[in-house]
Write a protein that holds these residues in place. Structure first.
Motif, PDB file in Angstrom:
ATOM      1  N   GLY A 195      63.814 -34.769 -34.282  1.00 21.57           N
ATOM      2  CA  GLY A 195      62.423 -35.190 -34.275  1.00 21.57           C
ATOM      3  C   GLY A 195      61.484 -34.004 -34.111  1.00 21.57           C
ATOM      4  O   GLY A 195      60.288 -34.147 -34.245  1.00 21.57           O
ATOM      5  N   GLU A 196      62.023 -32.860 -33.798  1.00 22.52           N
ATOM      6  CA  GLU A 196      61.212 -31.663 -33.647  1.00 22.52           C
ATOM      7  C   GLU A 196      61.279 -30.855 -34.935  1.00 22.52           C
ATOM      8  O   GLU A 196      62.306 -30.822 -35.590  1.00 22.52           O
ATOM      9  CB  GLU A 196      61.726 -30.805 -32.491  1.00 22.52           C
ATOM     10  N   VAL A 197      60.176 -30.215 -35.257  1.00 28.04           N
ATOM     11  CA  VAL A 197      60.138 -29.367 -36.436  1.00 28.04           C
ATOM     12  C   VAL A 197      60.211 -27.928 -35.962  1.00 28.04           C
ATOM     13  O   VAL A 197      59.411 -27.498 -35.133  1.00 28.04           O
ATOM     14  CB  VAL A 197      58.835 -29.604 -37.244  1.00 28.04           C
ATOM     15  N   GLU A 198      61.213 -27.201 -36.448  1.00 29.50           N
ATOM     16  CA  GLU A 198      61.357 -25.805 -36.065  1.00 29.50           C
ATOM     17  C   GLU A 198      60.295 -24.973 -36.769  1.00 29.50           C
ATOM     18  O   GLU A 198      59.876 -25.278 -37.876  1.00 29.50           O
ATOM     19  CB  GLU A 198      62.736 -25.285 -36.459  1.00 29.50           C
ATOM     20  N   GLU A 199      59.891 -23.887 -36.097  1.00 26.82           N
ATOM     21  CA  GLU A 199      58.930 -22.979 -36.712  1.00 26.82           C
ATOM     22  C   GLU A 199      59.573 -22.374 -37.953  1.00 26.82           C
ATOM     23  O   GLU A 199      60.677 -21.833 -37.894  1.00 26.82           O
ATOM     24  CB  GLU A 199      58.530 -21.876 -35.743  1.00 26.82           C
ATOM     25  N   PRO A 200      58.885 -22.471 -39.091  1.00 35.14           N
ATOM     26  CA  PRO A 200      59.456 -21.931 -40.327  1.00 35.14           C
ATOM     27  C   PRO A 200      59.506 -20.406 -40.305  1.00 35.14           C
ATOM     28  O   PRO A 200      58.821 -19.759 -39.507  1.00 35.14           O
ATOM     29  CB  PRO A 200      58.493 -22.413 -41.415  1.00 35.14           C
ATOM     30  N   ASN A 221      58.142 -16.334 -44.460  1.00 33.46           N
ATOM     31  CA  ASN A 221      57.933 -16.473 -45.901  1.00 33.46           C
ATOM     32  C   ASN A 221      58.149 -17.895 -46.406  1.00 33.46           C
ATOM     33  O   ASN A 221      58.271 -18.117 -47.598  1.00 33.46           O
ATOM     34  CB  ASN A 221      58.846 -15.503 -46.650  1.00 33.46           C
ATOM     35  N   ALA A 222      58.184 -18.861 -45.502  1.00 32.60           N
ATOM     36  CA  ALA A 222      58.380 -20.262 -45.895  1.00 32.60           C
ATOM     37  C   ALA A 222      57.162 -20.752 -46.684  1.00 32.60           C
ATOM     38  O   ALA A 222      56.082 -20.163 -46.643  1.00 32.60           O
ATOM     39  CB  ALA A 222      58.593 -21.131 -44.660  1.00 32.60           C
ATOM     40  N   SER A 223      57.338 -21.855 -47.358  1.00 29.42           N
ATOM     41  CA  SER A 223      56.262 -22.401 -48.182  1.00 29.42           C
ATOM     42  C   SER A 223      55.100 -22.909 -47.323  1.00 29.42           C
ATOM     43  O   SER A 223      55.251 -23.167 -46.128  1.00 29.42           O
ATOM     44  CB  SER A 223      56.791 -23.557 -49.031  1.00 29.42           C
ATOM     45  N   ARG A 224      53.963 -23.061 -47.959  1.00 31.95           N
ATOM     46  CA  ARG A 224      52.787 -23.606 -47.273  1.00 31.95           C
ATOM     47  C   ARG A 224      53.094 -24.990 -46.734  1.00 31.95           C
ATOM     48  O   ARG A 224      52.703 -25.344 -45.616  1.00 31.95           O
ATOM     49  CB  ARG A 224      51.584 -23.657 -48.218  1.00 31.95           C
ATOM     50  N   GLU A 225      53.837 -25.795 -47.510  1.00 34.46           N
ATOM     51  CA  GLU A 225      54.169 -27.151 -47.092  1.00 34.46           C
ATOM     52  C   GLU A 225      54.984 -27.147 -45.796  1.00 34.46           C
ATOM     53  O   GLU A 225      54.769 -27.980 -44.923  1.00 34.46           O
ATOM     54  CB  GLU A 225      54.932 -27.887 -48.203  1.00 34.46           C
TER      55      GLU A 225
END
Length: 137
Positions: free
Chosen positions: A67-72, A75-79
């Motif tokens: 349920g947690e979103v890791e920090e990208p 160079n990850a995408s804008r999305e």
């Protein structure tokens, strides 16, 4: 993603490329997706010589289950950065029109501000007090 099990009996869905070394060194065993808890316990007992901690239905974990979103990555995408920023309390309106680098900068700035606030809220060290200067007058 494929299911793997280790000595603990916990079933994990992992990318076979990532888990390859763990399979080669004997830490994990790739298993079938449709196995029952008893089948998994039997595999663990056969492979590792003991029963898992609990012979109940194993929990299945995958990266998306927390349920947690890791920090990208940088160079990850804008999305990816928008998804992360929203998980950190931003709204789509906050992010509208911002480029990926601007979103990263915004989150970094807020993180630094939060850290500074936490540092200024620290308590007075033990053995000192705010009115110690008045004793010397």
């Amino acid at each position: 993603m494929a299911p793997f099990v280790g000595r603990s009996g916990v079933v994990m869905n992992l990318d076979p490329v990532v888990s390859g070394g763990l399979v080669r060194n004997g830490t994990l065993v790739e298993i079938g997706e449709d196995l029952s808890a008893k089948d998994v316990a039997s595999i663990v007992a056969d492979r590792f010589g003991e029963k898992p901690a609990e012979a109940t239905t194993p929990e299945v974990f995958s990266a998306g289950d927390t349920g947690e979103v890791e920090e990208p990555r940088g160079n990850a995408s804008r999305e990816d950065w928008v998804e992360y920023a929203i998980s950190q309390g931003k709204t789509e309106d906050d992010l509208a029109g911002l480029k990926q680098t601007e979103i990263r900068a915004l989150l970094k700035q807020e993180s630094e501000e939060t850290k500074e606030e936490e540092e200024t809220e620290e308590t007075v060290p033990a053995g000192t007090s705010d009115d110690s200067d008045s004793d010397n007058q």
